[in-house]
Design a protein around this motif. Structure first.
Motif, PDB file in Angstrom:
ATOM      1  N   VAL A  58      43.701  42.018  45.608  1.00 59.12           N
ATOM      2  CA  VAL A  58      42.851  43.208  45.748  1.00 59.12           C
ATOM      3  C   VAL A  58      43.657  44.457  45.405  1.00 59.12           C
ATOM      4  O   VAL A  58      43.150  45.390  44.776  1.00 59.12           O
ATOM      5  CB  VAL A  58      42.267  43.300  47.174  1.00 59.12           C
ATOM      6  N   TYR A  64      35.933  41.884  43.235  1.00 55.65           N
ATOM      7  CA  TYR A  64      36.005  40.786  44.196  1.00 55.65           C
ATOM      8  C   TYR A  64      35.762  39.434  43.525  1.00 55.65           C
ATOM      9  O   TYR A  64      36.282  38.416  43.967  1.00 55.65           O
ATOM     10  CB  TYR A  64      35.068  41.013  45.382  1.00 55.65           C
ATOM     11  N   VAL A  67      39.101  38.487  42.203  1.00 57.39           N
ATOM     12  CA  VAL A  67      39.945  38.119  43.346  1.00 57.39           C
ATOM     13  C   VAL A  67      39.642  36.684  43.765  1.00 57.39           C
ATOM     14  O   VAL A  67      40.548  35.872  43.969  1.00 57.39           O
ATOM     15  CB  VAL A  67      39.737  39.086  44.536  1.00 57.39           C
ATOM     16  N   TRP A  90      38.396  47.811  50.338  1.00 54.60           N
ATOM     17  CA  TRP A  90      39.271  47.672  49.181  1.00 54.60           C
ATOM     18  C   TRP A  90      40.461  48.622  49.265  1.00 54.60           C
ATOM     19  O   TRP A  90      41.580  48.271  48.911  1.00 54.60           O
ATOM     20  CB  TRP A  90      38.516  47.947  47.880  1.00 54.60           C
TER      21      TRP A  90
END
Length: 94
Positions: A58, A64, A67, A90
């Protein structure tokens, strides 16, 4: 004696032997040894390891979805972990 569930294959965080790993990144024999002497808590759980991985990825500023792909977890897992970091989400990881 409870059974130890093997979830992945890799290098033991303790002894370096390559083989099946428990949820703490330990080989079965290392897991049992630390459990027997009451020091298993010294090793991070799978969830703690995943959260650490997510935090590092992150911090690179990717979405995301990226990630999740890089950490090998579901997108929902990433969102759940980030939501535990609080309102900053975040930004808290950076």
């Amino acid at each position: 004696m409870s059974s130890v569930h093997t979830t992945r294959f890799g290098e033991c965080a303790c002894c370096g032997v390559v083989g099946p790993l428990t949820s703490r990144g330990l080989s079965r024999s290392c897991h049992r040894r630390y459990q027997r002497v009451g020091e298993l808590g010294e090793w991070p759980t799978r969830d703690e390891l995943i959260e650490e991985d997510i935090r590092m990825v992150v911090a690179t500023g990717v979405s995301y979805q990226v990630v999740a792909a890089r950490c090998g977890v579901a997108e929902r897992t990433v969102l759940r972990v980030v939501s535990r970091w609080g309102a900053a989400g975040w930004e808290a990881a950076a």
